[in-house]
Motif scaffolding. Structure first.
Motif, PDB file in Angstrom:
ATOM      1  N   ALA A 123       0.865  -1.183   0.000  1.00  0.00           N
ATOM      2  CA  ALA A 123       0.000   0.000   0.000  1.00  0.00           C
ATOM      3  C   ALA A 123       0.896   1.225   0.000  1.00  0.00           C
ATOM      4  CB  ALA A 123      -0.914   0.003   1.210  1.00  0.00           C
ATOM      5  N   VAL A 124       0.395   2.288  -0.617  1.00  0.00           N
ATOM      6  CA  VAL A 124       1.142   3.539  -0.684  1.00  0.00           C
ATOM      7  C   VAL A 124       0.211   4.668  -0.259  1.00  0.00           C
ATOM      8  CG1 VAL A 124       2.287   5.196  -2.205  1.00  0.00           C
ATOM      9  CG2 VAL A 124       2.665   2.739  -2.530  1.00  0.00           C
TER      10      VAL A 124
ATOM     11  N   GLY B 206       5.339   3.992   1.298  1.00  0.00           N
ATOM     12  CA  GLY B 206       4.824   2.703   0.860  1.00  0.00           C
ATOM     13  C   GLY B 206       5.319   1.587   1.764  1.00  0.00           C
ATOM     14  N   VAL B 207       4.495   0.554   1.927  1.00  0.00           N
ATOM     15  CA  VAL B 207       4.924  -0.630   2.679  1.00  0.00           C
ATOM     16  C   VAL B 207       4.609  -1.885   1.873  1.00  0.00           C
ATOM     17  CG1 VAL B 207       4.583   0.445   4.936  1.00  0.00           C
ATOM     18  CG2 VAL B 207       2.718  -0.868   3.908  1.00  0.00           C
TER      19      VAL B 207
ATOM     20  N   LEU C  20       8.048  -0.428  -4.473  1.00  0.00           N
ATOM     21  CA  LEU C  20       7.253   0.653  -3.876  1.00  0.00           C
ATOM     22  C   LEU C  20       7.634   1.997  -4.466  1.00  0.00           C
ATOM     23  CD1 LEU C  20       7.454  -0.510  -0.133  1.00  0.00           C
ATOM     24  CD2 LEU C  20       5.495  -0.742  -1.676  1.00  0.00           C
TER      25      LEU C  20
END
Lengths: 460, 120
Positions: free
Chosen positions: A330-331, A398-399, B98
């Motif tokens: 997710a970001v 982000g992760v 990411l």
């Protein structure tokens, strides 16, 4: 076919699934062409299509290819333009049936033959291949596929131009394939039209280079072109590239008259080096092309002549593209305003990281970018930016984790910062970010003789 | 910042150092976790400068902190171009990454920040 043509014009219509919808229409109406070539498949596309097919067995192909065909079929018929595309995804037959239905609706019964290329889909054969001693090792990491076997979502061998040639030889007006290489969709028509043998390595390499130049659509005709970019005319009406080829393997890259963009040696060179590995060994199922042999020359306005291409025999392996479930990511973003925008964003990042640590959340990766300072050029960008006086900066965090709950919890930790973190923050109208499933890519090699391309025909 | 600006660093010919932007253009892309940068001389006579000064080692130093693996360089004299492979540049690459630039699209212009001395 009775005689070989003296030239063949292949027009690129799509550089990826999602490319400009107007491009193929303009390519078949803007001037004379013999083939429309469209590339739809990126590595991850196959897993998306596989998922769609598992929900509805009639799906699994690039759906917007069908309305496109509905729009241009009458033009193709009138101008005798043929089509090669890999829009078939993981269900080329379903795609062909949908196009056939559209053609029947237009009264083209008995006038249209669709060639269907399959044999690339290995998903149902994986266990057999693994027990047969084909490890399908990851080309980058060397790990055996058994590491992730239970999470594999799609597996496709890259087929070359061979089955495309076979379909055209069988009289196909439209060739719909699964995972055929981008370059094979251009090389196929050239081999067929000019009667190039499958061991004429220099010719096959020339056709492969032609395919590479046009496979990304307008990226070779002025789009995403850095050199002299401000003076490239009329990108709003950019003309997509066309290969104008001769039987001896020389060809020109051009575009239709009265279109925007630019075909220049510099622009074509940019596309040649795009996604390049070892330039002396551009490996496809058809040949090994040597990009250090390519000669480019400006042969007129918006016309670049390509000659001298040399090739070597193909290897005895095919590349296999495998997609597997990897985890979640997710970001989240927040926007900070002047004064001290960068410092505030840094402080917010510090608060967020401390809270994630206090919650005991662990991530495989946690990445912070400061958009406006370092998101594109990292520390090089930061060093060049006036960090003390930026009008605004976006914090982007982000992760990534295999633990969905951890990623989910991360997404709830962004919004609170609006009221309980550093000041002058905005830009959260989109709500909290959503955890996304990561489907990762596993490149491998497989002995060529283990893959049997299949060509069938659908007569409308 | 001006294109190809001259900079006054502790160099013997400080005024002669320019960013690669003045001598070359570039395009970059991805293959897994590797970014490639094709660096193309704006004029044929600039190509020897690139060959001599834009070595794999210099590029690795330039991208220090941005890549985790090694840098490979290939020469394409026919196109007056060099091709660099930057391994471990994309936080895992493709869908795993990411990064904003998960596909390495702008490593091209990041390389053009590198300074060379065209008089050498």
């Amino acid at each position: 076919m009775t005689t070989s043509p003296k030239r063949l014009r292949i027009a690129a219509g799509q550089g990826f699934w999602g490319d400009w919808l107007e491009a193929p229409y303009r390519q078949v109406t803007g001037g004379p062409v013999d083939f429309l070539m469209m590339d739809y498949l990126a590595e991850v596309t196959m897993s998306i299509l596989q998922k769609q097919k598992s929900r509805d067995p009639s799906l699994g192909y690039a759906k917007d290819f069908v309305p496109l065909m509905e729009r241009i079929l009458p033009i193709l018929a009138e101008r005798r333009i043929r089509v090669t595309c890999n829009a078939g995804g993981v269900n080329p037959h379903g795609c062909a049936q949908a196009v056939a239905a559209v053609a029947r609706g237009q009264g083209q019964r008995g006038k249209l033959r669709i060639g269907v290329v399959t044999g690339d889909d290995l998903l149902g054969r994986l266990d057999g291949l693994l027990t047969g001693g084909h490890e399908l090792k990851n080309l980058d990491t060397g790990r055996p596929l058994s590491d992730v076997r239970d999470r594999v979502l799609a597996a496709n061998a890259y087929l070359g131009a061979g089955p495309v040639v076979q379909a055209l030889r069988g009289g196909a007006d439209i060739v719909i394939t699964g995972r055929v290489t981008d370059t094979g969709l251009t090389l196929g028509p050239l081999m067929h039209a000019f009667g190039w043998r499958s061991d004429a390595w220099d010719l096959l390499a020339a056709g492969t280079v032609a395919g590479h130049i046009i496979e990304c659509g307008a990226q070779s005709s002025g789009g995403n072109c850095l050199v002299d970019w401000e003076r490239i005319p009329d990108l709003a009406n950019v003309g997509y590239p066309i290969v104008d080829a001769e039987p001896d393997g020389t060809f020109s890259i051009t575009k239709h008259p009265d279109t925007g963009g630019r075909i220049s040696v510099a622009g074509v060179t940019e596309q040649l080096v795009y996604e390049m590995g070892n330039p002396a060994e551009y490996i496809t199922p058809d040949c090994v092309a040597d990009f250090t042999s390519i000669h480019l020359a400006q042969a007129g306005k918006d016309r670049v002549r390509v000659s001298g291409v040399r090739g070597r025999p193909a290897t005895d392996q095919l590349k296999v593209s495998i997609a597997y479930f990897y985890g979640y990511k997710a970001v989240g973003t927040l926007m900070y305003a002047w004064p001290d925008a960068y410092k505030k964003a840094q402080a917010a990042d510090g608060v967020l990281r401390q809270r994630l640590a206090d919650l005991g959340l662990e991530f495989e990766a946690l990445l912070t970018e400061f958009v406006g300072a370092d998101a594109t050029h990292g520390p090089l960008g930061r060093a060049a930016a006036p960090l003390d006086d930026l009008p605004e900066i976006q914090l982007r965090v982000g992760v990534r984790s295999t633990d969905r709950a951890a990623v989910e919890r991360f997404t709830r930790e962004i919004a609170p910062l609006i009221l309980n973190g550093p000041p002058s923050v905005t830009g959260f109208a989109g709500g909290r970010p959503k955890p996304e499933e990561i489907v990762a890519y596993w490149p491998a090699l497989l002995d060529k003789h283990m893959v049997e391309p299949c060509v069938e025909f659908v007569d409308v | 910042m001006k294109r190809g600006r001259t900079v006054g660093r502790s160099d013997r010919n400080p005024k002669r150092r320019v960013q690669l932007l003045a001598l070359a253009h570039a395009r970059s892309g991805d293959k897994g976790d590797t970014a490639n940068v094709g660096l193309i001389a704006l004029k044929p006579e600039y190509y020897p400068i690139l060959v001599k000064q834009v070595t794999a080692a210099r590029v690795a130093r330039h991208f220090k902190g941005m890549i985790t693996g090694r840098v490979e360089r290939y020469e394409l004299p026919n196109l007056h171009a060099l091709n660099f492979l930057l391994h471990g540049a994309l936080d895992g690459g493709g869908t795993i990454s990411l990064k904003t630039d998960a596909q390495g699209k702008v490593f091209s212009t990041a390389l053009l920040r590198l300074e060379v001395d065209p008089s050498r």
